[in-house]
Design a protein around this motif. Sequence first.
Motif, PDB file in Angstrom:
ATOM      1  N   ALA A   1       0.832  -1.206   0.000  1.00 18.58           N
ATOM      2  CA  ALA A   1       0.000   0.000   0.000  1.00 18.58           C
ATOM      3  C   ALA A   1       0.865   1.253   0.000  1.00 18.58           C
ATOM      4  O   ALA A   1       0.584   2.214  -0.731  1.00 18.58           O
ATOM      5  CB  ALA A   1      -0.945  -0.005   1.200  1.00 18.58           C
ATOM      6  N   ASP A   2       1.929   1.255   0.790  1.00 19.41           N
ATOM      7  CA  ASP A   2       2.848   2.400   0.816  1.00 19.41           C
ATOM      8  C   ASP A   2       3.483   2.620  -0.548  1.00 19.41           C
ATOM      9  O   ASP A   2       3.597   3.752  -1.023  1.00 19.41           O
ATOM     10  CB  ASP A   2       3.948   2.189   1.863  1.00 19.41           C
ATOM     11  N   ASP A   3       3.916   1.532  -1.196  1.00 21.66           N
ATOM     12  CA  ASP A   3       4.560   1.640  -2.506  1.00 21.66           C
ATOM     13  C   ASP A   3       3.597   2.173  -3.563  1.00 21.66           C
ATOM     14  O   ASP A   3       3.949   3.054  -4.353  1.00 21.66           O
ATOM     15  CB  ASP A   3       5.120   0.288  -2.949  1.00 21.66           C
ATOM     16  N   ILE A   4       2.384   1.654  -3.578  1.00 19.37           N
ATOM     17  CA  ILE A   4       1.403   2.114  -4.565  1.00 19.37           C
ATOM     18  C   ILE A   4       1.039   3.572  -4.307  1.00 19.37           C
ATOM     19  O   ILE A   4       0.952   4.373  -5.248  1.00 19.37           O
ATOM     20  CB  ILE A   4       0.160   1.206  -4.564  1.00 19.37           C
TER      21      ILE A   4
ATOM     22  N   THR B   1      -6.695  12.089 -13.263  1.00 18.20           N
ATOM     23  CA  THR B   1      -6.283  11.548 -14.564  1.00 18.20           C
ATOM     24  C   THR B   1      -4.847  11.019 -14.565  1.00 18.20           C
ATOM     25  O   THR B   1      -4.617   9.885 -15.013  1.00 18.20           O
ATOM     26  CB  THR B   1      -6.487  12.607 -15.665  1.00 18.20           C
ATOM     27  N   PRO B   2      -3.846  11.763 -14.059  1.00 16.03           N
ATOM     28  CA  PRO B   2      -2.486  11.192 -14.058  1.00 16.03           C
ATOM     29  C   PRO B   2      -2.372   9.955 -13.151  1.00 16.03           C
ATOM     30  O   PRO B   2      -1.647   9.009 -13.469  1.00 16.03           O
ATOM     31  CB  PRO B   2      -1.596  12.326 -13.537  1.00 16.03           C
TER      32      PRO B   2
ATOM     33  N   GLY C   1      -1.182   6.088 -14.160  1.00 10.82           N
ATOM     34  CA  GLY C   1      -0.185   5.332 -13.399  1.00 10.82           C
ATOM     35  C   GLY C   1      -0.740   4.027 -12.865  1.00 10.82           C
ATOM     36  O   GLY C   1      -0.075   2.989 -12.898  1.00 10.82           O
ATOM     37  N   PHE C   2      -1.977   4.066 -12.373  1.00 11.96           N
ATOM     38  CA  PHE C   2      -2.609   2.859 -11.847  1.00 11.96           C
ATOM     39  C   PHE C   2      -2.808   1.822 -12.953  1.00 11.96           C
ATOM     40  O   PHE C   2      -2.551   0.635 -12.763  1.00 11.96           O
ATOM     41  CB  PHE C   2      -3.952   3.215 -11.201  1.00 11.96           C
ATOM     42  N   GLU C   3      -3.259   2.271 -14.115  1.00  8.85           N
ATOM     43  CA  GLU C   3      -3.452   1.343 -15.231  1.00  8.85           C
ATOM     44  C   GLU C   3      -2.124   0.711 -15.651  1.00  8.85           C
ATOM     45  O   GLU C   3      -2.065  -0.490 -15.942  1.00  8.85           O
ATOM     46  CB  GLU C   3      -4.125   2.063 -16.391  1.00  8.85           C
ATOM     47  N   ALA C   4      -1.054   1.508 -15.665  1.00  7.14           N
ATOM     48  CA  ALA C   4       0.270   0.959 -15.996  1.00  7.14           C
ATOM     49  C   ALA C   4       0.699  -0.052 -14.936  1.00  7.14           C
ATOM     50  O   ALA C   4       1.239  -1.114 -15.259  1.00  7.14           O
ATOM     51  CB  ALA C   4       1.295   2.089 -16.102  1.00  7.14           C
TER      52      ALA C   4
ATOM     53  N   MET D   1      -1.250  -1.905 -13.054  1.00  5.14           N
ATOM     54  CA  MET D   1      -2.048  -3.121 -13.228  1.00  5.14           C
ATOM     55  C   MET D   1      -1.555  -3.937 -14.426  1.00  5.14           C
ATOM     56  O   MET D   1      -1.530  -5.168 -14.369  1.00  5.14           O
ATOM     57  CB  MET D   1      -3.534  -2.787 -13.396  1.00  5.14           C
ATOM     58  N   ARG D   2      -1.142  -3.262 -15.500  1.00  5.84           N
ATOM     59  CA  ARG D   2      -0.583  -4.004 -16.636  1.00  5.84           C
ATOM     60  C   ARG D   2       0.683  -4.737 -16.224  1.00  5.84           C
ATOM     61  O   ARG D   2       0.900  -5.890 -16.615  1.00  5.84           O
ATOM     62  CB  ARG D   2      -0.302  -3.059 -17.803  1.00  5.84           C
ATOM     63  N   LEU D   3       1.520  -4.084 -15.427  1.00  2.00           N
ATOM     64  CA  LEU D   3       2.750  -4.734 -14.958  1.00  2.00           C
ATOM     65  C   LEU D   3       2.446  -5.903 -14.035  1.00  2.00           C
ATOM     66  O   LEU D   3       3.094  -6.943 -14.108  1.00  2.00           O
ATOM     67  CB  LEU D   3       3.648  -3.730 -14.242  1.00  2.00           C
ATOM     68  N   ARG D   4       1.481  -5.740 -13.149  1.00  2.06           N
ATOM     69  CA  ARG D   4       1.129  -6.805 -12.200  1.00  2.06           C
ATOM     70  C   ARG D   4       0.547  -8.013 -12.888  1.00  2.06           C
ATOM     71  O   ARG D   4       0.692  -9.130 -12.420  1.00  2.06           O
ATOM     72  CB  ARG D   4       0.088  -6.299 -11.197  1.00  2.06           C
ATOM     73  N   HIS D   5      -0.148  -7.808 -13.996  1.00  4.83           N
ATOM     74  CA  HIS D   5      -0.864  -8.899 -14.644  1.00  4.83           C
ATOM     75  C   HIS D   5      -0.207  -9.361 -15.934  1.00  4.83           C
ATOM     76  O   HIS D   5      -0.797 -10.146 -16.675  1.00  4.83           O
ATOM     77  CB  HIS D   5      -2.321  -8.487 -14.892  1.00  4.83           C
ATOM     78  N   ALA D   6       1.006  -8.895 -16.193  1.00  2.00           N
ATOM     79  CA  ALA D   6       1.723  -9.331 -17.390  1.00  2.00           C
ATOM     80  C   ALA D   6       2.161 -10.776 -17.221  1.00  2.00           C
ATOM     81  O   ALA D   6       2.468 -11.219 -16.121  1.00  2.00           O
ATOM     82  CB  ALA D   6       2.943  -8.441 -17.626  1.00  2.00           C
ATOM     83  N   PRO D   7       2.183 -11.527 -18.303  1.00  2.00           N
ATOM     84  CA  PRO D   7       2.639 -12.917 -18.193  1.00  2.00           C
ATOM     85  C   PRO D   7       4.124 -12.969 -17.873  1.00  2.00           C
ATOM     86  O   PRO D   7       4.869 -12.072 -18.263  1.00  2.00           O
ATOM     87  CB  PRO D   7       2.349 -13.513 -19.571  1.00  2.00           C
ATOM     88  N   PRO D   8       4.569 -14.003 -17.160  1.00  4.74           N
ATOM     89  CA  PRO D   8       6.000 -14.118 -16.883  1.00  4.74           C
ATOM     90  C   PRO D   8       6.774 -14.372 -18.169  1.00  4.74           C
ATOM     91  O   PRO D   8       6.219 -14.855 -19.146  1.00  4.74           O
ATOM     92  CB  PRO D   8       6.100 -15.318 -15.936  1.00  4.74           C
ATOM     93  N   GLY D   9       8.024 -14.027 -18.159  1.00  6.73           N
ATOM     94  CA  GLY D   9       8.864 -14.248 -19.332  1.00  6.73           C
ATOM     95  C   GLY D   9       9.391 -12.926 -19.850  1.00  6.73           C
ATOM     96  O   GLY D   9       9.281 -11.897 -19.192  1.00  6.73           O
TER      97      GLY D   9
END
Length: 163
Positions: free
Chosen positions: A47-50, A130-131, A135-138, A140-148
């Motif tokens: 939570a602190d990091d986000i 908006t900003p 950042g949140f959408e980015a 979430m994309r990083l958190r849910h990206a496939p490994p590799g």
Amino acid sequence: MILKKPRSSRWLAAMLLLSATCTASAERPRGPERGPANVDAMRAREADDIALLLHLRPDQRGALVAFLSAWGPPPRDGGEGPNMRPGPPMPGGEDFARHLERFEAEATAHAAHDRSRLIAARSFYDSLDTPQRAGFEALMRLRHAPPGPGGPGGPLGAGPPPG
């Protein structure tokens, strides 16, 4: 038979260094112990990091905590522990109609839980400007990206192969 002495003291020094390294690595802690206290600390750190990455205002912190609590790891069926829930028993002692009723009640409870998760996510997202949303959408994309390559655990800067 003639025994040869080691060629130099470098051999002895190397052996001492190797034994010291093995001893030090054996004494090094393997990582934090798992348990509810450490899970809470990890959640607070997340939570602190986000909050830091999204430049959240203090009034947005509650919505973030609610979002993270609702979207934490789901309980796993079977077993024991903080993320475990008992798996559905076989209908051995009950008739099949009773089993279906219980299964329907569990499905209704799961649907209510899913709805509360969506409400928490919408509430947090709506609290962002908006900003912060970008950042949140980015994030979430990083958190849910496939490994590799290009995803978590992949080399930095690596993407799909050209072609």
